[in-house]
Design a protein around this motif. Structure first.
Motif, PDB file in Angstrom:
ATOM      1  N   UNK A 208       0.818  -1.211   0.000  1.00 17.51           N
ATOM      2  CA  UNK A 208       0.000   0.000   0.000  1.00 17.51           C
ATOM      3  C   UNK A 208       0.857   1.269   0.000  1.00 17.51           C
ATOM      4  N   UNK A 209       0.672   2.084  -1.046  1.00 19.88           N
ATOM      5  CA  UNK A 209       1.145   3.468  -1.043  1.00 19.88           C
ATOM      6  C   UNK A 209      -0.036   4.315  -1.516  1.00 19.88           C
ATOM      7  N   UNK A 210      -0.806   4.883  -0.582  1.00 21.15           N
ATOM      8  CA  UNK A 210      -1.988   5.648  -0.987  1.00 21.15           C
ATOM      9  C   UNK A 210      -1.637   6.789  -1.940  1.00 21.15           C
ATOM     10  N   UNK A 211      -2.457   6.959  -2.962  1.00 20.55           N
ATOM     11  CA  UNK A 211      -2.238   8.079  -3.879  1.00 20.55           C
ATOM     12  C   UNK A 211      -2.246   9.395  -3.125  1.00 20.55           C
ATOM     13  N   UNK A 212      -3.092   9.482  -2.097  1.00 16.35           N
ATOM     14  CA  UNK A 212      -3.176  10.721  -1.320  1.00 16.35           C
ATOM     15  C   UNK A 212      -1.864  11.034  -0.605  1.00 16.35           C
ATOM     16  N   UNK A 213      -1.064  10.009  -0.315  1.00 16.86           N
ATOM     17  CA  UNK A 213       0.196  10.224   0.405  1.00 16.86           C
ATOM     18  C   UNK A 213       1.309  10.744  -0.504  1.00 16.86           C
ATOM     19  N   UNK A 214       1.054  10.817  -1.791  1.00 24.07           N
ATOM     20  CA  UNK A 214       2.043  11.335  -2.736  1.00 24.07           C
ATOM     21  C   UNK A 214       1.976  12.848  -2.868  1.00 24.07           C
ATOM     22  N   UNK A 215       0.948  13.443  -2.262  1.00 24.10           N
ATOM     23  CA  UNK A 215       0.661  14.866  -2.440  1.00 24.10           C
ATOM     24  C   UNK A 215       0.786  15.591  -1.098  1.00 24.10           C
ATOM     25  N   UNK A 216       1.383  16.778  -1.128  1.00 24.62           N
ATOM     26  CA  UNK A 216       1.461  17.621   0.066  1.00 24.62           C
ATOM     27  C   UNK A 216       0.064  18.175   0.347  1.00 24.62           C
ATOM     28  N   UNK A 217      -0.533  17.871   1.492  1.00 23.62           N
ATOM     29  CA  UNK A 217      -1.911  18.307   1.741  1.00 23.62           C
ATOM     30  C   UNK A 217      -2.069  19.820   1.826  1.00 23.62           C
ATOM     31  N   UNK A 218      -0.995  20.540   2.102  1.00 24.04           N
ATOM     32  CA  UNK A 218      -1.097  21.995   2.216  1.00 24.04           C
ATOM     33  C   UNK A 218      -1.008  22.697   0.869  1.00 24.04           C
ATOM     34  N   UNK A 219      -0.189  22.180  -0.022  1.00 22.68           N
ATOM     35  CA  UNK A 219       0.009  22.851  -1.313  1.00 22.68           C
ATOM     36  C   UNK A 219      -0.704  22.145  -2.464  1.00 22.68           C
ATOM     37  N   UNK A 220      -1.136  20.907  -2.251  1.00 24.73           N
ATOM     38  CA  UNK A 220      -1.761  20.065  -3.279  1.00 24.73           C
ATOM     39  C   UNK A 220      -0.784  19.692  -4.391  1.00 24.73           C
TER      40      UNK A 220
END
Length: 288
Positions: A208-220
């Motif tokens: 598991x490597x969530x797609x969401x974990x590839x992105x900085x949540x603050x800058x998108x």
């Protein structure tokens, strides 16, 4: 972008602002509204688009414009001739530079990028940070429907077969030489929470490597290449053939795109993903 083998598949807002007249921009936004009875309701982002979009952009309804609506499952890959016809309607030809973005999760943009790649078009990129970053920087926007473009001359010159079915996934179970990679959230991977596509959990043996974990949540924006390499390398996704999956082949395209940008040359997406796998009790799943 230093650190990517293929930095050309991602463009920054500064670059796009300077090249709006040289590219075709596609807003690929879809919202999935959770519904326990049917997993989710699909809401194309056309309403968002008409309220505000990047100047000159067109709205691409991923659920209809670039998916096979004759299939029982959502978001399945089209036949090459149907995809080519859709691209022509958007004014895209084989030489056209295409930029995709979303006002929601980035993987709607990466899904269309992956489809373009599947059908032999390498002159496409995803907007890093999406519409969120574009707005945050107070860049110009348009309202209303997209302005129609003259029809393009897109033809499929190559089908790369970057999508696989359940047989390829079954064959990979127990094969240490293949990495089956789940792009869903960790709670979905363990079967402890989030949307379920039938039976909870993951394809047996997958990591598991969530797609969401590839992105900085603050800058998108996507994380730096070294950090992306570290996260994907930690599960063995850099040195083996990869089959990426998720709920319906959408989030998986973000993992697949980043692997491709890092130089991986053998990445496939299980198109039907858990929308098919989780509903078939003969196909092995794990929880925990």
């Amino acid at each position: 972008m230093t650190g990517f083998v293929h930095p050309e598949y991602l463009v920054e807002t500064d670059w796009l602002a300077q090249h709006l007249n040289d590219v075709v921009v596609l807003d690929c936004t879809i919202h999935l509204i959770p519904d326990p009875k049917i997993t989710y309701v699909i809401k194309p982002g056309r309403e968002d688009f008409e309220k505000s979009h990047i100047p000159g952009a067109q709205f691409c309804d991923v659920s209809r414009d670039v998916s096979d609506t004759a299939q029982k499952l959502n978001f399945m890959r089209q036949k090459p001739e149907d995809f080519a016809a859709a691209m022509r309607r958007f004014g895209i030809s084989n030489s056209t530079r295409v930029v995709t973005y979303s006002t929601a999760n980035v993987w709607w943009a990466t899904r269309v990028w992956w489809l373009l790649r599947e059908f032999g078009h390498d002159n496409a990129a995803v907007l890093n940070g999406g519409f969120q970053k574009w707005q945050r920087e107070n860049r110009p926007v348009e309202t209303g429907p997209g302005k129609p473009r003259p029809a393009g001359e897109f033809t499929v010159r190559e089908v790369r077969n970057l999508m696989v079915g359940k047989d390829a996934v079954k064959a990979a179970i127990g094969d240490a030489g293949v990495c089956t990679l789940n792009a869903l959230l960790s709670a979905q991977h363990t079967g402890t929470g989030g949307n379920s596509y039938g039976r909870p959990g993951r394809i047996a043996g997958s990591v598991n490597v969530p797609a969401a974990s590839l992105v900085d949540p603050e800058t998108n924006t996507f994380l730096p290449p070294d950090e992306l390499r570290r996260r994907l390398g930690a599960v063995g996704a850099l040195d083996r053939p990869v089959i990426a999956y998720c709920g319906g082949g959408i989030a998986a395209s973000a993992d697949a795109m980043i692997l491709t940008m890092l130089g991986h040359q053998d990445v496939k997406v299980y198109d039907a993903s858990l929308s098919e796998w989780a509903k078939d009790p003969s196909l092995p799943m794990e929880t925990g």
